[in-house]
Design a protein around this motif. Structure first.
Motif, PDB file in Angstrom:
ATOM      1  N   GLN A   1       0.907  -0.927  -0.278  1.00 21.97           N
ATOM      2  CA  GLN A   1      -0.070  -0.001  -0.223  1.00 21.97           C
ATOM      3  C   GLN A   1       0.834   1.233   0.009  1.00 21.97           C
ATOM      4  N   TYR A   2       2.101   1.075   0.931  1.00 22.99           N
ATOM      5  CA  TYR A   2       2.616   2.861   1.037  1.00 22.99           C
ATOM      6  C   TYR A   2       3.322   3.104  -0.042  1.00 22.99           C
ATOM      7  N   ALA A   3       3.617   1.340  -0.827  1.00 21.45           N
ATOM      8  CA  ALA A   3       4.267   1.615  -2.097  1.00 21.45           C
ATOM      9  C   ALA A   3       3.842   2.081  -3.234  1.00 21.45           C
ATOM     10  N   GLU A   4       2.435   1.684  -3.231  1.00 23.76           N
ATOM     11  CA  GLU A   4       1.455   1.707  -4.171  1.00 23.76           C
ATOM     12  C   GLU A   4       1.094   3.500  -4.507  1.00 23.76           C
ATOM     13  N   ALA A   5       1.594   4.162  -2.903  1.00 23.66           N
ATOM     14  CA  ALA A   5       1.510   5.876  -2.706  1.00 23.66           C
ATOM     15  C   ALA A   5       2.443   6.626  -3.258  1.00 23.66           C
ATOM     16  N   GLY A   6       2.811   5.479  -3.455  1.00 17.27           N
ATOM     17  CA  GLY A   6       4.333   6.081  -3.606  1.00 17.27           C
ATOM     18  C   GLY A   6       5.806   6.344  -3.568  1.00 17.27           C
ATOM     19  N   LEU A   7       5.717   6.050  -2.238  1.00 19.41           N
ATOM     20  CA  LEU A   7       6.565   6.128  -1.135  1.00 19.41           C
ATOM     21  C   LEU A   7       8.376   4.817  -1.417  1.00 19.41           C
ATOM     22  N   LYS A   8       9.206   5.124  -1.009  1.00 16.68           N
ATOM     23  CA  LYS A   8      10.451   3.844  -0.509  1.00 16.68           C
ATOM     24  C   LYS A   8       9.445   2.673   0.708  1.00 16.68           C
ATOM     25  N   VAL A   9       9.269   1.460   0.610  1.00 15.98           N
ATOM     26  CA  VAL A   9      10.040   0.994   1.423  1.00 15.98           C
ATOM     27  C   VAL A   9      10.681   0.508   2.044  1.00 15.98           C
ATOM     28  N   LEU A  10      11.364  -0.676   3.320  1.00 17.75           N
ATOM     29  CA  LEU A  10      12.150  -1.361   3.413  1.00 17.75           C
ATOM     30  C   LEU A  10      11.928  -2.299   4.407  1.00 17.75           C
ATOM     31  N   PRO A  11      12.285  -3.425   4.268  1.00 15.61           N
ATOM     32  CA  PRO A  11      12.029  -4.093   5.531  1.00 15.61           C
ATOM     33  C   PRO A  11      12.990  -3.697   7.350  1.00 15.61           C
ATOM     34  N   LEU A  12      12.597  -3.959   8.269  1.00 18.77           N
ATOM     35  CA  LEU A  12      13.017  -4.249   8.971  1.00 18.77           C
ATOM     36  C   LEU A  12      12.561  -5.115   9.764  1.00 18.77           C
ATOM     37  N   HIS A  13      13.936  -5.485  10.871  1.00 20.18           N
ATOM     38  CA  HIS A  13      14.261  -6.621  11.459  1.00 20.18           C
ATOM     39  C   HIS A  13      12.840  -6.632  12.979  1.00 20.18           C
ATOM     40  N   LYS A  14      12.181  -7.914  12.933  1.00 11.47           N
ATOM     41  CA  LYS A  14      11.226  -7.999  13.525  1.00 11.47           C
ATOM     42  C   LYS A  14      11.000  -7.410  14.983  1.00 11.47           C
ATOM     43  N   ALA A  15       9.890  -6.260  15.342  1.00  6.48           N
ATOM     44  CA  ALA A  15       9.506  -5.694  16.384  1.00  6.48           C
ATOM     45  C   ALA A  15      10.800  -5.109  16.661  1.00  6.48           C
ATOM     46  N   MET A  16      11.358  -4.321  15.752  1.00  2.65           N
ATOM     47  CA  MET A  16      12.807  -3.431  15.682  1.00  2.65           C
ATOM     48  C   MET A  16      12.828  -2.761  14.878  1.00  2.65           C
ATOM     49  N   LYS A  17      13.434  -1.594  14.936  1.00  2.00           N
ATOM     50  CA  LYS A  17      13.781  -0.628  13.931  1.00  2.00           C
ATOM     51  C   LYS A  17      14.183  -0.464  12.536  1.00  2.00           C
ATOM     52  N   ASN A  18      15.372  -1.349  12.785  1.00  2.00           N
ATOM     53  CA  ASN A  18      16.836  -1.126  12.101  1.00  2.00           C
ATOM     54  C   ASN A  18      16.667  -1.872  10.663  1.00  2.00           C
ATOM     55  N   PRO A  19      17.413  -1.762   9.819  1.00  2.00           N
ATOM     56  CA  PRO A  19      16.425  -2.569   8.586  1.00  2.00           C
ATOM     57  C   PRO A  19      17.482  -3.570   7.965  1.00  2.00           C
ATOM     58  N   VAL A  20      16.791  -4.911   7.046  1.00  2.00           N
ATOM     59  CA  VAL A  20      17.047  -5.624   6.548  1.00  2.00           C
ATOM     60  C   VAL A  20      18.521  -5.759   6.078  1.00  2.00           C
ATOM     61  N   LEU A  21      18.061  -4.598   4.721  1.00  2.00           N
ATOM     62  CA  LEU A  21      18.680  -4.934   3.543  1.00  2.00           C
ATOM     63  C   LEU A  21      20.790  -4.117   4.345  1.00  2.00           C
ATOM     64  N   PRO A  22      21.223  -4.879   3.763  1.00  2.00           N
ATOM     65  CA  PRO A  22      22.693  -4.068   3.691  1.00  2.00           C
ATOM     66  C   PRO A  22      23.072  -2.702   3.506  1.00  2.00           C
ATOM     67  N   ASN A  23      22.768  -1.910   2.547  1.00  2.00           N
ATOM     68  CA  ASN A  23      22.392  -0.588   2.846  1.00  2.00           C
ATOM     69  C   ASN A  23      21.516   0.216   2.970  1.00  2.00           C
ATOM     70  N   GLY A  24      20.721  -0.794   4.329  1.00  2.00           N
ATOM     71  CA  GLY A  24      20.095   0.525   4.785  1.00  2.00           C
ATOM     72  C   GLY A  24      18.523   0.887   4.048  1.00  2.00           C
ATOM     73  N   PHE A  25      18.148   1.766   3.821  1.00  2.00           N
ATOM     74  CA  PHE A  25      17.594   2.728   3.891  1.00  2.00           C
ATOM     75  C   PHE A  25      17.702   3.276   1.988  1.00  2.00           C
TER      76      PHE A  25
END
Length: 175
Positions: free
Chosen positions: A7-31
């Motif tokens: 839904q956020y992506a469809e609204a035009g936002l760039k999305v990133l997965p964050l660790h379960k119950a955490m605030k830090n990104p799963v992706l190696p280069n973060g946001f």
């Protein structure tokens, strides 16, 4: 979380997965690796449906992150009000207020602009319905819609010029 991420992506936002119950990104280069591509987003949540969802704050937006509700009164005493806008409540009880910036405005990220208030640009935020490390859920205080975002109040647009620092102590009366 996948449905909300889409839904956020469809609204035009760039999305990133964050660790379960955490605030830090799963992706190696973060946001910096965030995407609005549906196929990419589906791959991220495939096999890990409980990952939190984050979104990059677009360049035309600023978010006021309020963790200390008394600081809103401090701002108001100085004539700096926070008008109604798209707002979420964090799982920790804070508030995220989204505002549109005028074109060609420049504003920098300010952590602890005053005690308990951060000015967020050039980064990402945890979005609903993510789970906060405390166990609480993030939620929208009204239906999510980018069209519900109000223009930034003038004090927020000019906070770079009004920012005052005395040592490590910010003086709210100088804002």
């Amino acid at each position: 979380m996948l449905n909300e991420a889409l839904q956020y992506a469809e609204a035009g936002l760039k999305v990133l997965p964050l660790h379960k119950a955490m605030k830090n990104p799963v992706l190696p280069n973060g946001f910096l690796d965030a995407s609005s591509d549906e196929e990419v987003i589906r791959l991220w949540w495939k096999g890990s449906p409980d990952l939190n969802v984050g979104c990059v704050v677009p360049k035309n937006l600023v978010v006021v992150d309020v963790d200390n509700m008394e600081s809103i009164a401090v701002l108001a005493e100085g004539g700096s009000f926070l008008p109604a806008t798209l707002e979420s409540t964090s799982g920790g009880g804070g508030r995220h207020l989204f505002y549109k910036l005028p074109s060609k405005s420049t504003i920098s990220r300010r952590i602890n602009y005053i005690d308990g208030i951060d000015i967020i640009v050039n980064g990402y935020l945890v979005f609903p319905p993510s789970v906060h490390p405390s166990g609480g859920r993030y939620h929208w205080n009204q239906e999510f819609s980018l069209s519900a975002i109000a223009p930034a109040p003038s004090w927020l647009v000019t906070c770079e010029k009004n920012y005052s620092l005395d040592g490590d102590v910010i003086q709210p009366d100088k804002i």
